[in-house]
Scaffold this motif. Structure first.
Motif, mmCIF file in Angstrom:
data_model
loop_
_atom_site.group_PDB
_atom_site.id
_atom_site.type_symbol
_atom_site.label_atom_id
_atom_site.label_comp_id
_atom_site.label_asym_id
_atom_site.label_seq_id
_atom_site.Cartn_x
_atom_site.Cartn_y
_atom_site.Cartn_z
ATOM 1 N N UNK A 274 45.569 45.386 38.488
ATOM 2 C CA UNK A 274 45.312 46.158 37.276
ATOM 3 C C UNK A 274 44.136 47.119 37.479
ATOM 4 N N UNK A 275 43.124 46.652 38.185
ATOM 5 C CA UNK A 275 41.958 47.514 38.430
ATOM 6 C C UNK A 275 42.365 48.793 39.144
ATOM 7 N N UNK A 276 43.157 48.627 40.203
ATOM 8 C CA UNK A 276 43.578 49.815 40.946
ATOM 9 C C UNK A 276 44.412 50.752 40.111
ATOM 10 N N UNK A 277 45.317 50.220 39.292
ATOM 11 C CA UNK A 277 46.183 51.070 38.474
ATOM 12 C C UNK A 277 45.388 51.818 37.415
ATOM 13 N N UNK A 278 44.441 51.143 36.775
ATOM 14 C CA UNK A 278 43.663 51.789 35.718
ATOM 15 C C UNK A 278 42.779 52.894 36.294
ATOM 16 N N UNK A 279 42.180 52.626 37.446
ATOM 17 C CA UNK A 279 41.339 53.662 38.064
ATOM 18 C C UNK A 279 42.190 54.844 38.510
ATOM 19 N N UNK A 280 43.370 54.542 39.095
ATOM 20 C CA UNK A 280 44.259 55.631 39.521
ATOM 21 C C UNK A 280 44.743 56.436 38.333
ATOM 22 N N UNK A 281 44.913 55.807 37.200
ATOM 23 C CA UNK A 281 45.390 56.485 35.991
ATOM 24 C C UNK A 281 44.375 57.515 35.509
ATOM 25 N N UNK A 282 43.075 57.208 35.618
ATOM 26 C CA UNK A 282 42.030 58.120 35.132
ATOM 27 C C UNK A 282 40.793 57.953 36.014
ATOM 28 N N UNK A 283 40.776 58.600 37.179
ATOM 29 C CA UNK A 283 39.675 58.389 38.138
ATOM 30 C C UNK A 283 38.334 58.816 37.603
ATOM 31 N N UNK A 284 38.291 59.716 36.650
ATOM 32 C CA UNK A 284 37.010 60.249 36.165
ATOM 33 C C UNK A 284 36.484 59.494 34.948
ATOM 34 N N UNK A 285 37.161 58.429 34.537
ATOM 35 C CA UNK A 285 36.737 57.701 33.330
ATOM 36 C C UNK A 285 35.386 57.036 33.558
ATOM 37 N N UNK A 286 34.642 56.884 32.465
ATOM 38 C CA UNK A 286 33.383 56.145 32.539
ATOM 39 C C UNK A 286 33.618 54.692 32.147
ATOM 40 N N UNK B 198 53.830 46.418 31.314
ATOM 41 C CA UNK B 198 53.170 47.696 31.105
ATOM 42 C C UNK B 198 53.532 48.664 32.241
ATOM 43 N N UNK B 199 53.403 49.936 31.930
ATOM 44 C CA UNK B 199 53.555 50.975 32.953
ATOM 45 C C UNK B 199 52.252 51.755 32.990
ATOM 46 N N UNK B 200 51.530 51.618 34.113
ATOM 47 C CA UNK B 200 50.209 52.214 34.240
ATOM 48 C C UNK B 200 50.218 53.136 35.454
ATOM 49 N N UNK B 201 49.771 54.352 35.247
ATOM 50 C CA UNK B 201 49.767 55.360 36.326
ATOM 51 C C UNK B 201 51.144 55.498 36.941
ATOM 52 N N UNK B 202 52.170 55.372 36.070
ATOM 53 C CA UNK B 202 53.547 55.544 36.520
ATOM 54 C C UNK B 202 54.118 54.348 37.250
ATOM 55 N N UNK B 203 53.364 53.241 37.323
ATOM 56 C CA UNK B 203 53.840 52.066 38.048
ATOM 57 C C UNK B 203 53.912 50.853 37.115
ATOM 58 N N UNK B 204 54.922 50.019 37.323
ATOM 59 C CA UNK B 204 55.038 48.837 36.456
ATOM 60 C C UNK B 204 53.959 47.799 36.799
ATOM 61 N N UNK B 205 53.479 47.120 35.723
ATOM 62 C CA UNK B 205 52.507 46.041 35.902
ATOM 63 C C UNK B 205 52.993 44.826 35.110
ATOM 64 N N UNK B 206 53.174 43.716 35.779
ATOM 65 C CA UNK B 206 53.678 42.510 35.121
ATOM 66 C C UNK B 206 52.698 41.346 35.228
ATOM 67 N N UNK B 207 51.441 41.654 35.425
ATOM 68 C CA UNK B 207 50.450 40.592 35.538
ATOM 69 C C UNK B 207 50.229 39.825 34.239
ATOM 70 N N UNK B 208 50.591 40.484 33.091
ATOM 71 C CA UNK B 208 50.440 39.808 31.801
ATOM 72 C C UNK B 208 51.659 38.951 31.440
ATOM 73 N N UNK B 209 52.713 38.984 32.238
ATOM 74 C CA UNK B 209 53.967 38.314 31.870
ATOM 75 C C UNK B 209 53.806 36.798 31.713
#
Length: 947
Positions: free
Chosen positions: A711-723, A745-756
């Motif tokens: 999830x960390x990698x996907x969120x950072x890739x989604x918005x690299x400039x976020x604070x 969830x779909x984050x940065x165009x990729x599926x994430x199923x860690x919450x399943x």
């Protein structure tokens, strides 16, 4: 009845429905035929009394047996009464202890303890009367006939020992019904008789043994219970001839049998067993002393085991064949004489119960059974045994009064006699009235007529049926006019809420849940505004809104009442269902400034609040009494509940906070332990770097470390400039979407199923939950009472608190009483702090005898779902049993409560605005289980005997 009879056929005639005995010409006539006719006449007259008067009753103009207290005793008034159809008469007033000589009745003070309440009742028994003035000297003093009289005694039994509650007793007596209590228990066992064909020949002058009955004389055997009890404890006596009785006369310093010498030698020889019979014992239904004669015939009478003081000219002696013997248990035969034998069934036996058995030489047998069919049958080893109830000795009973002992005085608390007027003088005030359906407040027909007459010209009544236009009926009532809407049985479907606006005193009543007022297009079904008073009783009111919730800006109610005088909602079932959290309540009442306004009662209702709804919501009451209600969530499919939680953003966010919460910007190891998220076995502290920002947060243990790394990698890739702040907001948004997005969830165009895994667990343990059972709030309240309610499946149980959002210098609420409530808090995968009972800003409060627990602590809620909740320790989510908060006044009592399964059991936290004057704050005698910090109390609270 004891006497020189050939047989007794009265019971057979009674059971066979014989109307009369008809004599035939030229036929012999037995005294039994005349006795049978006399018995039929007596039975018929008693049956008429029972059918007309009832089981018990006293004539109004000659009502006897009135009980009046006199210190440590009471007086029995003169007059007549009917006990189970039998007329009983008392010729003169008499004190309880003077009914009989000492020793026959127990002392009144030994029967009724100080402070105890007791039942006073009449016991009557039929007995033989042999009046010496009616004997004929020319016939050697033999009585020509036996008189059957009614003997009576007034007895007392403590209410604790009658085997029936006081309300049930009074209700049964009020309806003149049959009452069965322990002191009135008679003989429940029965007797069987037979002849023993295997008996040996007792002598050369008697009949052959094969005949069964071996005597040469026709006899009437009599078997009578002497001492009461069960077989083995009870005793019986018997005789071959029940007519052997005689009086006594003075002889020297003692007494002798008052019969000719030859008759004495024949009837009462030395060694014969006799019983002392006197009128007082016979009236009381008690046996007399019994023993063998020790003196010679004609001599001064002496009886072994009986003192001379028992003999007088006022008593008689009766002969029996032998001393009393134990009633054999187990249906064992007891031989009598001449081949006759008897056996007894199981059961209880009362003194005086008797059977007669005719024995006939021409038959060589006995005339048995006395009637058909048998009263009692017992089966053993494939054989059926038949037994018959006593022919004599049954006691009649009649309740007279209730008395209460207080120290050295008795007081009559209730007169239980039923008085009846003559048929030619029956008035309306003598006819009982059942007020359950009309609620006129009347006990008799006269009061009902007067109540209706008072309403004439100022009250309209509509009788509606399911096809009626209810809104049109209501609208036909003029402004400020009074009215009652009576709903017959049926389903009243409403296209829109029924509105009652601007009327006077209005009542809506039905016949219980059979009268269904149902609106399926709104969370409101019954809306009342600006009326002088309102009463809703005996209805089912339901409101269900399946579509999008209306934008009202407030909680609505299936029954909603505002700006109305006194409000009463009683004995009703109310159901409500909305689409979002706190959208609806089953009952919502807003207080009013009208005359009597703000006086609110909700009593004895069954409130079914839909998922995330509220049971009772009351604002700004003057007085509120919420008593004896059951509040519970609506039982519905789990899939529907999951869908509703997914649609509601607030509750979905609460579920998401279990997955992710309390994120802070701190380097690893520098985070202080949160008091809310202290290690509960639910959460794990995670430290993840989002770009250049190290975040520390709490997360569900069901979401593994690898999932957070992805999830960390996907969120950072989604918005690299976020604070850092944007990363925290994004994670919170993702957690809130776990339910709506079904764990994917779909984050940065990729599926994430860690919450399943977390989602799959959550949907298994989500169940219908109401938000709050009872809420009393607003800006003012004087007296609030919440007693005897049962609240199940709620995030919050009872919340009583007021405020305006601005600190006040004075106390807003007057007196609060929260007693004897049962609250079961729902355990659900939502980060919502749960409180069983909350009270805030109050002058005086009594919180006593309540039972608060989470559903994990109550065995009633065991099941698979409970096991799954325990597996993830969700029972450790923040919960409080009883919390008192805010500006507190002079008195606070928290006493006798039980709190189970809550993290904090009892909390008293006054706000800074509470003055420091003298207070009486007591937390006493409470119990807590499984709480790490059970008592969190202000230093001014006295903590006494808490466990």
């Amino acid at each position: 009845m004891r006497g020189d009879f050939t047989r007794d056929t009265r019971e057979r005639a009674r059971r066979d429905g014989v109307r009369s005995v008809l004599l035939e010409q030229g036929r012999p006539l037995l005294e039994a035929d005349l006795n049978e006719q006399a018995g039929l006449v007596a039975d018929r007259s008693e049956a008429i009394v029972r059918h007309v008067v009832g089981i018990r009753g006293a004539p109004r103009d000659d009502a006897g047996f009135a009980i009046t207290s006199t210190g440590l005793s009471f007086t029995i008034g003169a007059g007549s009464i009917y006990a189970e159809g039998t007329p009983v008469h008392n010729s003169a007033p008499v004190a309880y202890e003077n009914q009989f000589p000492a020793g026959i009745l127990p002392q009144l003070t030994s029967v009724v303890a100080d402070g105890q309440e007791a039942l006073v009742y009449l016991e009557a028994v039929l007995r033989p009367s042999l009046d010496e003035n009616l004997s004929e000297p020319a016939l050697d003093g033999v009585h020509t006939a036996v008189r059957e009289t009614v003997g009576w005694a007034v007895r007392v039994a403590p209410l604790t020992g009658i085997g029936m509650s006081k309300p049930a007793l009074i209700d049964a007596l009020a309806r003149n019904g049959i009452v069965t209590i322990i002191p009135w228990q008679g003989t429940t066992g029965g007797l069987d008789a037979d002849v023993d064909t295997a008996s040996a020949d007792p002598g050369p002058c008697e009949i052959a043994p094969a005949a069964g009955y071996l005597d040469q004389l026709n006899r009437l055997y009599r078997v009578e219970i002497h001492a009461g009890g069960a077989p083995g404890t009870a005793t019986f006596k018997w005789t071959e001839d029940a007519s052997r009785e005689a009086g006594l006369r003075t002889q020297g310093a003692g007494f002798a049998i008052d019969l000719p010498q030859a008759r004495i030698a024949e009837w009462f020889p030395t060694g014969s067993v006799v019983e002392i019979i006197d009128d007082n014992r016979a009236r009381a239904g008690l046996p007399g002393p019994i023993g063998p004669i020790a003196s010679a015939p004609g001599a001064q009478l002496s009886i072994t085991g009986i003192g001379a003081s028992e003999l007088s000219a006022n008593v008689r002696i009766r002969r029996w064949a032998q001393m009393p013997s134990p009633v054999p248990a187990g249906r064992a035969w007891a031989p009598l004489a001449k081949g006759v034998r008897v056996r007894f069934s199981a059961g209880n036996y009362s003194p005086g119960s008797a059977w007669t058995i005719p024995a006939r030489t021409i038959l060589g047998d006995i005339s048995w059974p006395p009637y058909r069919p048998a009263d009692i049958t017992e089966t053993s080893g494939g054989t059926t045994f038949e037994f018959y109830s006593p022919l004599e000795g049954r006691r009649r009973h009649c309740a007279l009064a209730l008395i209460q002992r207080s120290g050295a005085n008795f007081s009559v608390t209730a007169d239980l006699r039923d008085l009846f007027p003559p048929l030619t003088d029956i008035t309306a005030d003598a006819v009982r009235y059942d007020d359950a359906r009309t609620a006129l407040g009347a006990d008799d027909v006269q009061e009902a007529i007067e109540a209706l007459a008072q309403r004439r010209g100022d009250c309209c009544t509509w009788h509606a049926r399911p096809a009626s236009d209810l809104q049109a009926l209501i609208d036909s009532l003029p402004a400020r006019a009074n009215g009652t809407l009576c709903l017959a049985v049926g389903n009243y479907a409403l296209a829109a809420p029924l509105r009652i606006v601007g009327k006077g005193h209005v009542r809506i009543v039905g016949v219980g849940p059979g009268s269904k007022l149902w609106c399926r297009s709104s969370t409101q079904a019954l809306v009342i505004q600006d009326c002088l008073s309102m009463e809703v009783a005996d209805l089912l009111v339901a409101a269900e809104n399946p579509g999008p919730p209306p934008k009202l800006g407030r909680t609505t109610g299936a029954i909603e009442i505002a700006d109305t005088g006194p409000v009463r909602i009683m004995r009703s079932t109310v159901m409500v269902q909305g689409r979002r959290w706190r959208q609806a309540a089953a009952v919502r009442i807003a207080g009013s400034s009208k005359e009597g306004g703000g006086d609110i009662v909700v009593d004895d209702c069954d409130l079914v609040a839909g998922d995330l709804a509220t049971g009772i919501l009351i604002t700004d009451p003057r007085t509120a009494r919420i008593t004896n209600n059951r509040i519970r969530p609506r039982n519905e499919p789990q899939a529907r509940t999951v869908a509703r939680w997914s649609e509601d953003k607030a509750i979905a966010a609460a579920v998401g906070r279990i997955a992710f919460s309390y994120a802070i910007d701190q380097p690893a190891g520098a985070r202080a332990v949160s008091p809310v998220r202290r290690d509960l076995g639910i959460f794990a502290e995670r430290r993840q770097r989002f770009g250049s920002f190290p975040l520390s947060f709490y997360a569900s243990r069901m979401i593994i470390d690898d999932a957070w790394k992805v999830l960390t990698g996907l969120v950072v890739a989604e918005n690299p400039t976020a604070d850092s702040r944007k990363f925290r907001l994004r994670l919170r948004h993702l957690a809130s979407a776990i339910l709506p997005h079904r764990g994917r969830e779909k984050i940065a165009g990729k599926p994430f199923e860690g919450f399943k895994p977390f989602y799959d667990y959550v949907i298994r343990v989500i169940t219908a939950t109401i938000d709050t059972g009872i809420v009393v709030g607003g800006t003012h309240a004087r007296d609030v009472t919440v007693i005897g309610n049962r609240i199940e499946g709620a995030f919050h149980g009872i919340r009583v608190g007021i405020g305006s959002g601005v600190p006040r210098a004075r106390l807003m609420m007057g007196t609060v009483r929260i007693n004897r409530n049962l609250v079961r808090l729902r355990v659900a995968p939502a980060d919502i702090a749960r409180v069983g009972i909350y009270v805030g800003n109050v002058q005086s409060a009594w919180i006593a005898d309540n039972d608060v627990a989470t559903e994990l602590s109550d065995p009633e809620f065991a099941g698979t779902r409970i096991d799954q909740l325990r597996a993830q320790s969700l029972g450790r989510l923040h919960s409080e049993g009883i919390r008192v908060f805010g500006v507190l006044g002079s008195v606070l009592h928290v006493r006798g409560n039980v709190v189970s399964g809550c993290l904090a059991s009892y909390t008293v936290t006054p706000s800074p605005g509470t003055d420091s004057s003298r207070k009486l704050w007591i937390v006493q005698g409470n119990f807590s289980t499984t709480a790490p910090a059970p008592y969190r109390l202000d230093g001014r609270c006295r903590s006494v005997d808490n466990v």
